[in-house]
Design an enzyme around this catalytic site. Structure first.
Site, PDB file in Angstrom:
ATOM      1  N   GLY A 246      40.373  47.989  50.430  1.00  0.00           N
ATOM      2  CA  GLY A 246      41.564  47.984  49.731  1.00  0.00           C
ATOM      3  C   GLY A 246      41.935  49.293  49.059  1.00  0.00           C
ATOM      4  O   GLY A 246      41.869  50.213  49.667  1.00  0.00           O
ATOM      5  N   ARG A 247      42.942  49.264  48.047  1.00  0.00           N
ATOM      6  CA  ARG A 247      43.378  50.497  47.616  1.00  0.00           C
ATOM      7  C   ARG A 247      42.387  51.318  47.168  1.00  0.00           C
ATOM      8  O   ARG A 247      42.485  52.487  47.520  1.00  0.00           O
ATOM      9  CB  ARG A 247      44.517  50.040  46.203  1.00  0.00           C
ATOM     10  CG  ARG A 247      45.479  49.162  46.409  1.00  0.00           C
ATOM     11  CD  ARG A 247      46.324  49.037  44.991  1.00  0.00           C
ATOM     12  NE  ARG A 247      47.611  48.138  45.606  1.00  0.00           N
ATOM     13  CZ  ARG A 247      47.554  46.876  44.958  1.00  0.00           C
ATOM     14  NH1 ARG A 247      46.429  46.424  44.559  1.00  0.00           N
ATOM     15  NH2 ARG A 247      48.517  46.017  45.157  1.00  0.00           N
ATOM     16  N   ILE A 248      41.337  50.919  46.382  1.00  0.00           N
ATOM     17  CA  ILE A 248      40.454  51.801  46.036  1.00  0.00           C
ATOM     18  C   ILE A 248      39.544  52.366  47.032  1.00  0.00           C
ATOM     19  O   ILE A 248      39.302  53.416  47.090  1.00  0.00           O
ATOM     20  CB  ILE A 248      39.468  51.252  44.684  1.00  0.00           C
ATOM     21  CG1 ILE A 248      40.703  51.086  43.501  1.00  0.00           C
ATOM     22  CG2 ILE A 248      38.634  51.947  44.176  1.00  0.00           C
ATOM     23  CD1 ILE A 248      40.171  50.165  42.285  1.00  0.00           C
TER      24      ILE A 248
ATOM     25  N   ARG B 258      37.141  41.421  54.342  1.00  0.00           N
ATOM     26  CA  ARG B 258      37.406  40.149  55.051  1.00  0.00           C
ATOM     27  C   ARG B 258      38.328  40.102  56.084  1.00  0.00           C
ATOM     28  O   ARG B 258      38.054  39.557  57.182  1.00  0.00           O
ATOM     29  CB  ARG B 258      38.023  39.183  53.944  1.00  0.00           C
ATOM     30  CG  ARG B 258      37.206  37.950  53.314  1.00  0.00           C
ATOM     31  CD  ARG B 258      38.103  37.323  52.471  1.00  0.00           C
ATOM     32  NE  ARG B 258      39.130  37.948  51.779  1.00  0.00           N
ATOM     33  CZ  ARG B 258      39.567  37.910  50.718  1.00  0.00           C
ATOM     34  NH1 ARG B 258      39.293  36.676  50.086  1.00  0.00           N
ATOM     35  NH2 ARG B 258      40.679  38.822  50.129  1.00  0.00           N
TER      36      ARG B 258
ATOM     37  N   THR C 154      31.335  50.177  41.228  1.00  0.00           N
ATOM     38  CA  THR C 154      32.447  50.565  40.198  1.00  0.00           C
ATOM     39  C   THR C 154      33.310  49.091  40.262  1.00  0.00           C
ATOM     40  O   THR C 154      34.571  49.314  39.695  1.00  0.00           O
ATOM     41  CB  THR C 154      33.375  51.846  40.493  1.00  0.00           C
ATOM     42  OG1 THR C 154      33.842  51.375  41.924  1.00  0.00           O
ATOM     43  CG2 THR C 154      32.488  52.825  40.427  1.00  0.00           C
ATOM     44  N   SER C 155      32.804  48.121  40.730  1.00  0.00           N
ATOM     45  CA  SER C 155      33.758  46.820  40.500  1.00  0.00           C
ATOM     46  C   SER C 155      33.459  45.902  39.720  1.00  0.00           C
ATOM     47  O   SER C 155      34.043  46.117  38.700  1.00  0.00           O
ATOM     48  CB  SER C 155      33.809  46.151  42.050  1.00  0.00           C
ATOM     49  OG  SER C 155      32.471  45.581  42.290  1.00  0.00           O
ATOM     50  N   ARG C 156      32.458  44.947  39.969  1.00  0.00           N
ATOM     51  CA  ARG C 156      32.039  44.088  38.668  1.00  0.00           C
ATOM     52  C   ARG C 156      30.731  43.881  38.872  1.00  0.00           C
ATOM     53  O   ARG C 156      30.129  43.887  39.916  1.00  0.00           O
ATOM     54  CB  ARG C 156      32.770  42.597  38.688  1.00  0.00           C
ATOM     55  CG  ARG C 156      34.192  42.698  38.466  1.00  0.00           C
ATOM     56  CD  ARG C 156      34.406  42.879  36.809  1.00  0.00           C
ATOM     57  NE  ARG C 156      35.682  42.885  36.388  1.00  0.00           N
ATOM     58  CZ  ARG C 156      36.565  43.860  36.033  1.00  0.00           C
ATOM     59  NH1 ARG C 156      36.024  45.219  36.397  1.00  0.00           N
ATOM     60  NH2 ARG C 156      37.749  43.894  35.616  1.00  0.00           N
TER      61      ARG C 156
ATOM     62  N   GLU D 113      28.025  43.410  29.513  1.00  0.00           N
ATOM     63  CA  GLU D 113      28.341  44.681  28.962  1.00  0.00           C
ATOM     64  C   GLU D 113      28.754  44.553  27.409  1.00  0.00           C
ATOM     65  O   GLU D 113      29.119  43.412  27.146  1.00  0.00           O
ATOM     66  CB  GLU D 113      29.811  45.311  29.760  1.00  0.00           C
ATOM     67  CG  GLU D 113      29.199  45.564  31.093  1.00  0.00           C
ATOM     68  CD  GLU D 113      30.733  45.939  31.805  1.00  0.00           C
ATOM     69  OE1 GLU D 113      31.596  46.168  31.204  1.00  0.00           O
ATOM     70  OE2 GLU D 113      30.377  46.036  33.352  1.00  0.00           O
TER      71      GLU D 113
ATOM     72  N   HIS E  40      31.362  51.746  32.042  1.00  0.00           N
ATOM     73  CA  HIS E  40      32.628  50.982  32.448  1.00  0.00           C
ATOM     74  C   HIS E  40      33.845  51.909  32.645  1.00  0.00           C
ATOM     75  O   HIS E  40      34.714  51.605  31.706  1.00  0.00           O
ATOM     76  CB  HIS E  40      32.732  49.734  31.901  1.00  0.00           C
ATOM     77  CG  HIS E  40      33.629  48.789  32.851  1.00  0.00           C
ATOM     78  ND1 HIS E  40      33.696  47.242  32.914  1.00  0.00           N
ATOM     79  CD2 HIS E  40      34.825  48.969  33.636  1.00  0.00           C
ATOM     80  CE1 HIS E  40      34.458  46.714  33.491  1.00  0.00           C
ATOM     81  NE2 HIS E  40      35.346  47.744  34.098  1.00  0.00           N
ATOM     82  N   ILE E  41      33.691  52.922  33.093  1.00  0.00           N
ATOM     83  CA  ILE E  41      35.131  54.034  32.857  1.00  0.00           C
ATOM     84  C   ILE E  41      35.897  54.142  34.056  1.00  0.00           C
ATOM     85  O   ILE E  41      36.480  55.282  34.208  1.00  0.00           O
ATOM     86  CB  ILE E  41      34.332  55.261  32.328  1.00  0.00           C
ATOM     87  CG1 ILE E  41      33.099  55.873  33.371  1.00  0.00           C
ATOM     88  CG2 ILE E  41      33.954  54.971  31.068  1.00  0.00           C
ATOM     89  CD1 ILE E  41      32.621  57.256  32.877  1.00  0.00           C
ATOM     90  N   GLY E  42      35.440  53.097  35.164  1.00  0.00           N
ATOM     91  CA  GLY E  42      36.340  53.676  36.254  1.00  0.00           C
ATOM     92  C   GLY E  42      38.012  53.902  36.360  1.00  0.00           C
ATOM     93  O   GLY E  42      38.470  54.879  36.673  1.00  0.00           O
TER      94      GLY E  42
HETATM   95  C1  DGY Z   1      39.753  46.889  35.879  1.00  0.00           C
HETATM   96  O1  DGY Z   1      40.729  47.560  35.604  1.00  0.00           O
HETATM   97  O2  DGY Z   1      39.431  46.061  36.210  1.00  0.00           O
HETATM   98  C2  DGY Z   1      38.501  48.091  35.660  1.00  0.00           C
HETATM   99  O3  DGY Z   1      37.210  47.306  35.725  1.00  0.00           O
HETATM  100  C3  DGY Z   1      38.746  48.930  34.594  1.00  0.00           C
HETATM  101  O4  DGY Z   1      37.976  50.107  34.824  1.00  0.00           O
END
Ligand code: DGY
Length: 322
Positions: free
Chosen positions: A156-158, A178, A237-239, A268, A287-289
């Site tokens: 996707g975007r990221i 998908r 870096t998602s969940r 967390e 959790h600093i994405g």
């Molecule tokens: C979000 O915005 O869902 C990210 O996990 C934050 O870093």
């Protein structure tokens, strides 16, 4: 009479001032996340709620919210909200994609470089006073980035932005989604679609960019780690719940995979006794994405704008559900 808005935590000063002009606001201070009992009592008479990824906005909360028009979350992820139920109740939901795309892709790439070149591990070695000899042929050797294959799960975007970063460093990029993206987009990004199985078995580094849903929950477990290359890395870096953390610890301890860069966890914050903390082949981030000054300010701005629209019954700029 001003409408009531509740925030489960402080936002930026400019955002709070903007909100105060229009609404009667109350901001939770103290224990984070807000204790459930307090959220239950506050939600009863407000028309707007600003929440954060660790606030569980489930059916129970939604049922108590008799006047609620909008839930505006300061995050791109919305797995903490029962949005399907909220939609049934005609509650609008706003979230903050796009503005955090670069920041999150940057963090995933930072973890990638760090893992392959062992920067944080070296930092820990020096801090512990364990750097004894210089320049040994085998000391702290990492691996080249060039010509490695990065497998992006969720383009996707990221994921697409990460692909651009990787291509600039001479990394091959394959992806699984998908839905396949268009041929022209594949061409412009220089990426190749593969099945999930191929993504797992062909990647030197896997980066996860799918949301947490019932389908993606614990998608990465020991069975999958065993199918990955022995010297491969995983970045999340998602969940956190997309990975079975216990299995990840086993895979890292037994060197089934080479290392992991983890920004998100099953629960967390994690403490210093968490099993991942004990391992050297892991880089941990709290959790600093999306956590840059600029991005977090943009997120606050969108959160307020989403709330402003939703409270009037209008569709937020970035809207979940409808
Ligand atoms: C979000 O915005 O869902 C990210 O996990 C934050 O870093």
């Amino acid at each position: 009479m001003k409408k009531k808005v509740f925030l489960t935590r402080r936002l930026h000063k400019f955002a709070l001032e903007e909100l105060k002009k229009k609404y009667q606001i109350e901001v939770h201070s103290g224990k984070i996340p807000i204790p459930k009992a307090k959220l239950c009592s506050k939600i009863k008479d407000v028309e707007g709620l600003i929440c954060f990824p660790y606030d569980k906005i489930n059916r129970e909360i939604i049922d108590l919210a008799k006047n609620l028009k909008v839930i505006s979350t300061y995050s791109v992820g919305f797995d903490h909200i029962d949005w399907i139920y909220a939609k049934k109740k005609k509650i609008r939901i706003g979230y903050t994609p796009e503005v955090l795309t670069d920041a999150t892709a940057d963090l995933a790439f930072a973890l990638l470089i760090d893992l392959l070149r062992r920067v944080s591990e070296g930092d820990r070695i020096i801090r512990k006073g364990k750097w004894r000899e210089i320049y040994g042929a085998y000391d702290y050797v990492g691996v080249d980035l060039q010509d490695k294959t990065l497998g992006i799960l969720g383009l996707g975007r990221i994921g697409s932005t990460l692909a651009k970063r990787a291509k600039a460093f001479g990394i091959n990029v394959i992806y699984h989604n998908r839905d396949k993206i268009s041929k022209s987009k594949e061409k412009s990004l220089g990426v190749k679609y593969v099945s999930f199985e191929k993504l797992i078995s062909q990647s030197d580094i896997i980066s996860i960019h799918v949301p947490h849903t019932p389908e993606t929950e614990q998608m990465f477990n020991l069975r999958i780690f065993k199918k990955m290359k022995k010297l491969s890395f995983i970045i999340n870096t998602s969940r956190g719940k997309v990975i079975n953390e216990k299995d990840l610890v086993t895979a890292l301890k037994k060197k089934i995979i080479a290392g992991a860069g983890i920004d998100v966890f099953e629960s967390e914050p994690i403490g210093k006794n968490h099993p991942l903390v004990k391992l050297d082949n892991v880089i941990l981030a709290p959790h600093i994405g999306s956590s840059t000054k600029e991005t977090r300010a943009k997120m606050a701005e969108i959160t307020v704008r989403n709330l402003n629209l939703g409270i009037k019954g209008k569709k937020p700029i970035y809207s979940v559900g409808y």
